[in-house]
Motif scaffolding. Structure first.
Motif, mmCIF file in Angstrom:
data_model
loop_
_atom_site.group_PDB
_atom_site.id
_atom_site.type_symbol
_atom_site.label_atom_id
_atom_site.label_comp_id
_atom_site.label_asym_id
_atom_site.label_seq_id
_atom_site.Cartn_x
_atom_site.Cartn_y
_atom_site.Cartn_z
ATOM 1 N N ALA A 4 -54.704 7.228 -44.748
ATOM 2 C CA ALA A 4 -55.846 7.281 -45.361
ATOM 3 C C ALA A 4 -56.962 8.004 -45.020
ATOM 4 O O ALA A 4 -58.195 8.867 -44.815
ATOM 5 N N ARG A 5 -57.395 6.823 -43.972
ATOM 6 C CA ARG A 5 -58.741 7.042 -43.338
ATOM 7 C C ARG A 5 -58.609 8.723 -42.244
ATOM 8 O O ARG A 5 -59.771 9.576 -41.913
ATOM 9 N N LEU A 6 -57.405 8.645 -41.442
ATOM 10 C CA LEU A 6 -56.630 9.767 -41.158
ATOM 11 C C LEU A 6 -57.026 11.165 -41.713
ATOM 12 O O LEU A 6 -57.597 12.432 -41.095
ATOM 13 N N LYS A 7 -56.324 11.338 -43.175
ATOM 14 C CA LYS A 7 -56.598 12.458 -44.261
ATOM 15 C C LYS A 7 -58.491 12.480 -44.666
ATOM 16 O O LYS A 7 -58.321 13.668 -43.949
ATOM 17 N N GLU A 8 -58.637 10.772 -44.812
ATOM 18 C CA GLU A 8 -60.662 11.756 -44.807
ATOM 19 C C GLU A 8 -60.815 11.823 -43.229
ATOM 20 O O GLU A 8 -61.686 12.727 -43.762
ATOM 21 N N ILE A 9 -60.992 12.241 -42.728
ATOM 22 C CA ILE A 9 -61.713 12.242 -41.388
ATOM 23 C C ILE A 9 -60.747 13.692 -40.498
ATOM 24 O O ILE A 9 -62.193 14.877 -40.574
ATOM 25 N N THR A 10 -59.878 14.578 -41.581
ATOM 26 C CA THR A 10 -59.440 15.728 -40.525
ATOM 27 C C THR A 10 -59.670 16.534 -42.222
ATOM 28 O O THR A 10 -59.111 17.666 -42.079
ATOM 29 N N GLY A 11 -60.627 16.477 -43.084
ATOM 30 C CA GLY A 11 -60.808 17.099 -44.227
ATOM 31 C C GLY A 11 -59.362 16.904 -45.299
ATOM 32 O O GLY A 11 -59.916 18.189 -46.050
ATOM 33 N N GLY A 12 -58.341 16.706 -45.319
ATOM 34 C CA GLY A 12 -57.482 16.580 -45.934
ATOM 35 C C GLY A 12 -56.069 16.862 -44.999
ATOM 36 O O GLY A 12 -55.293 17.731 -45.787
ATOM 37 N N LYS A 13 -56.861 17.604 -43.683
ATOM 38 C CA LYS A 13 -55.486 18.785 -43.341
ATOM 39 C C LYS A 13 -54.595 17.938 -42.427
ATOM 40 O O LYS A 13 -53.171 18.669 -42.161
ATOM 41 N N GLY A 14 -55.344 17.057 -41.896
ATOM 42 C CA GLY A 14 -54.488 15.509 -40.860
ATOM 43 C C GLY A 14 -54.434 16.790 -39.302
ATOM 44 O O GLY A 14 -55.374 17.640 -38.859
ATOM 45 N N LEU A 15 -53.720 15.893 -38.685
ATOM 46 C CA LEU A 15 -54.345 16.254 -37.059
ATOM 47 C C LEU A 15 -53.491 17.385 -36.630
ATOM 48 O O LEU A 15 -52.616 17.859 -37.248
ATOM 49 N N ASP A 16 -53.825 17.895 -35.450
ATOM 50 C CA ASP A 16 -53.559 18.932 -34.803
ATOM 51 C C ASP A 16 -52.567 18.862 -33.922
ATOM 52 O O ASP A 16 -51.337 18.597 -32.953
ATOM 53 N N VAL A 17 -52.906 17.572 -33.552
ATOM 54 C CA VAL A 17 -52.057 17.251 -31.932
ATOM 55 C C VAL A 17 -52.713 15.112 -31.953
ATOM 56 O O VAL A 17 -53.573 14.996 -32.503
ATOM 57 N N ALA A 18 -51.507 14.580 -32.005
ATOM 58 C CA ALA A 18 -50.695 13.639 -32.068
ATOM 59 C C ALA A 18 -50.432 13.324 -30.381
ATOM 60 O O ALA A 18 -49.450 14.058 -30.028
ATOM 61 N N PHE A 19 -51.078 12.676 -29.823
ATOM 62 C CA PHE A 19 -50.418 11.839 -28.386
ATOM 63 C C PHE A 19 -50.347 10.080 -28.960
ATOM 64 O O PHE A 19 -50.710 9.229 -29.174
ATOM 65 N N ASP A 20 -48.503 9.811 -28.681
ATOM 66 C CA ASP A 20 -48.708 8.521 -28.697
ATOM 67 C C ASP A 20 -48.379 8.365 -27.397
ATOM 68 O O ASP A 20 -47.144 8.219 -26.444
ATOM 69 N N CYS A 21 -48.692 6.943 -27.070
ATOM 70 C CA CYS A 21 -48.895 6.659 -25.570
ATOM 71 C C CYS A 21 -48.729 4.950 -25.626
ATOM 72 O O CYS A 21 -48.667 3.946 -24.398
ATOM 73 N N VAL A 22 -47.624 4.951 -26.824
ATOM 74 C CA VAL A 22 -47.086 3.781 -27.102
ATOM 75 C C VAL A 22 -45.428 3.333 -26.948
ATOM 76 O O VAL A 22 -44.635 2.928 -26.189
ATOM 77 N N GLY A 23 -45.133 4.823 -27.435
ATOM 78 C CA GLY A 23 -43.639 5.326 -27.068
ATOM 79 C C GLY A 23 -42.572 4.161 -28.234
ATOM 80 O O GLY A 23 -41.364 4.235 -27.643
ATOM 81 N N ARG A 24 -42.987 3.136 -29.259
ATOM 82 C CA ARG A 24 -41.987 2.439 -30.076
ATOM 83 C C ARG A 24 -42.338 3.259 -31.447
ATOM 84 O O ARG A 24 -43.026 4.084 -31.938
ATOM 85 N N THR A 25 -41.565 3.342 -32.737
ATOM 86 C CA THR A 25 -40.809 3.667 -33.498
ATOM 87 C C THR A 25 -42.278 3.733 -34.106
ATOM 88 O O THR A 25 -42.664 4.593 -34.903
ATOM 89 N N PRO A 26 -42.885 2.110 -34.574
ATOM 90 C CA PRO A 26 -43.851 2.330 -35.467
ATOM 91 C C PRO A 26 -45.202 3.086 -35.281
ATOM 92 O O PRO A 26 -45.850 3.696 -36.170
ATOM 93 N N THR A 27 -45.581 3.594 -33.595
ATOM 94 C CA THR A 27 -46.729 4.671 -33.571
ATOM 95 C C THR A 27 -46.579 6.109 -33.318
ATOM 96 O O THR A 27 -46.757 6.571 -33.538
ATOM 97 N N PHE A 28 -45.101 6.462 -33.216
ATOM 98 C CA PHE A 28 -44.272 7.647 -33.668
ATOM 99 C C PHE A 28 -44.543 7.750 -34.814
ATOM 100 O O PHE A 28 -44.619 9.317 -35.388
#
Length: 375
Positions: free
Chosen positions: A254-278
């Motif tokens: 919900a915080r990510l939606k709020e920060i991006t004004g409801g639009k969502g991220l343009d780019v996500a970088f996963d530096c962990v590589g595990r299913t929960p972060t992905f």
């Protein structure tokens, strides 16, 4: 215009010259050195006396000033990356001073300060046969995996893998550039990040912390850093993140939606590589969002329903490594003061304490960005 009037040399003359050059190199380099050797079958890492390598045609021997301990080194030590050699010297984030050069090594000479690219072209794939070199090689040979790395007093490398380091850049900082900074910089290129795009970065170790700095240089906005460790989040804010969230909190999506004004991220970088972060990173993307996988993990990743990806037109991109021009860019940015990595060197240990450095990284003692070895 006049022609060079030097006499034509016979094969015997050339052989004699090569022998003389080899003799000169032998005089410059010591016979043995200390190096950390990993026995892949026994799973042991020991610092031993081994012969100092001699440069062949197109090769350079560098006296190592500093070499980082990377998470991918741990992946090899733990068996998550299949071994290529029965015994190998790890370490692929290195800087130092040229100690000896072989014939055909270009303009390099003894005393040059350099940072080493961590890969060399295979020389046999279609891209190499057509002159592509390391930037397009389809079977790139990686230092410390396909050939000996730089947890040693000296390291042998191709002349094409070196970038000059100006006197204004400490060699310890230059070592961090090789992989810890250049790999995330390469990931930004891979995902074709544009200014004012909203970015999320999952995992704030060596890769993620530098991604915060690099995406800010590239003009991303806002930059959201995510890590369960409070100290890592605080560090990310100090380095330029606009927001820092705990990915394990129930309200993170919900915080990510709020920060991006409801639009969502343009780019996500996963530096962990595990299913929960992905999964969390992909769900945080907006329409036509791009997710780039930067971290290395043995875990299989569950992609989820195909309809979700198709409907939202999401793209998932795998990324590894960097090109030589990326490393050259970063040396330039550091020398000009645009990129400050003075806080990235968490500790410098002597080579004999390599196992202590590995322990600190494995246990994340002190929340390290990069632990360096100084042979």
């Amino acid at each position: 215009m006049t022609l060079d009037a030097r006499p034509i040399r016979s094969d015997a003359d050339a052989a004699g010259s090569a022998d003389s050059a080899a003799g000169a190199v032998a005089d410059v380099l010591p016979a043995t050195m200390r190096a950390a050797r990993f026995d892949t079958a026994a799973g042991t890492l020991k610092v031993e006396d081994v012969p100092v390598p001699r440069p062949g045609v197109g090769e350079v021997v560098v006296k190592v000033a500093a070499c980082g301990i990377c998470q991918s080194d741990l992946s090899q030590l733990d068996g998550h990356i299949a071994p290529r050699l029965p015994v190998v010297t790890p370490g692929h984030e290195a800087s130092g001073v040229v100690a000896a050069v072989g014939g055909g090594a270009g303009h390099w000479k003894a005393g040059d300060r350099v940072v080493l690219g961590a890969g060399r072209a295979c020389g046999t794939c279609p891209a190499c046969r057509f002159g592509g070199g390391t930037n397009t090689c389809e079977d790139l040979q990686v230092m410390a995996f396909h050939y000996d790395g730089a947890w040693a007093e000296y390291v042998l490398t191709d002349a094409t893998t070196l970038i000059a380091v100006p006197d204004s850049v400490p060699l310890e900082h230059a070592a961090v550039l090789a992989d810890a900074v250049s790999t995330p910089y390469g990931a930004i290129d891979t995902v074709q990040l544009r200014s004012a795009e909203a970015v999320g970065i999952w995992g704030l170790g060596g890769l993620g912390t530098h991604l915060v700095q690099l995406t800010r240089i590239c003009g991303a906005s806002p930059i959201v850093a995510l890590d369960p460790l409070p100290a890592a989040r605080e560090r990310a804010l100090a380095l330029g993140a606009d927001f820092a969230l705990d990915p394990t909190d129930d309200d993170t999506r919900a915080r990510l939606k709020e920060i991006t004004g409801g639009k969502g991220l343009d780019v996500a970088f996963d530096c962990v590589g595990r299913t929960p972060t992905f999964t969390q990173a992909e769900r945080a993307l907006g329409h036509r969002g791009r997710l780039v996988l930067v971290g290395i993990s043995p875990d299989p990743l569950a992609m989820g329903p195909e309809l979700h990806f198709v409907r939202n037109r999401h793209t998932v991109i795998g990324h590894t490594g960097y090109r030589m021009e990326h490393l050259e860019d970063l040396v330039e940015l550091t020398a000009r003061g645009r990129l400050d990595i003075s806080g990235s060197v968490s500790a410098i240990l002597p080579l004999e304490e390599v196992n202590e450095g590995i322990r600190r990284l494995r246990e994340r003692e002190g929340n390290p960005i990069r632990i360096l070895l100084r042979p």
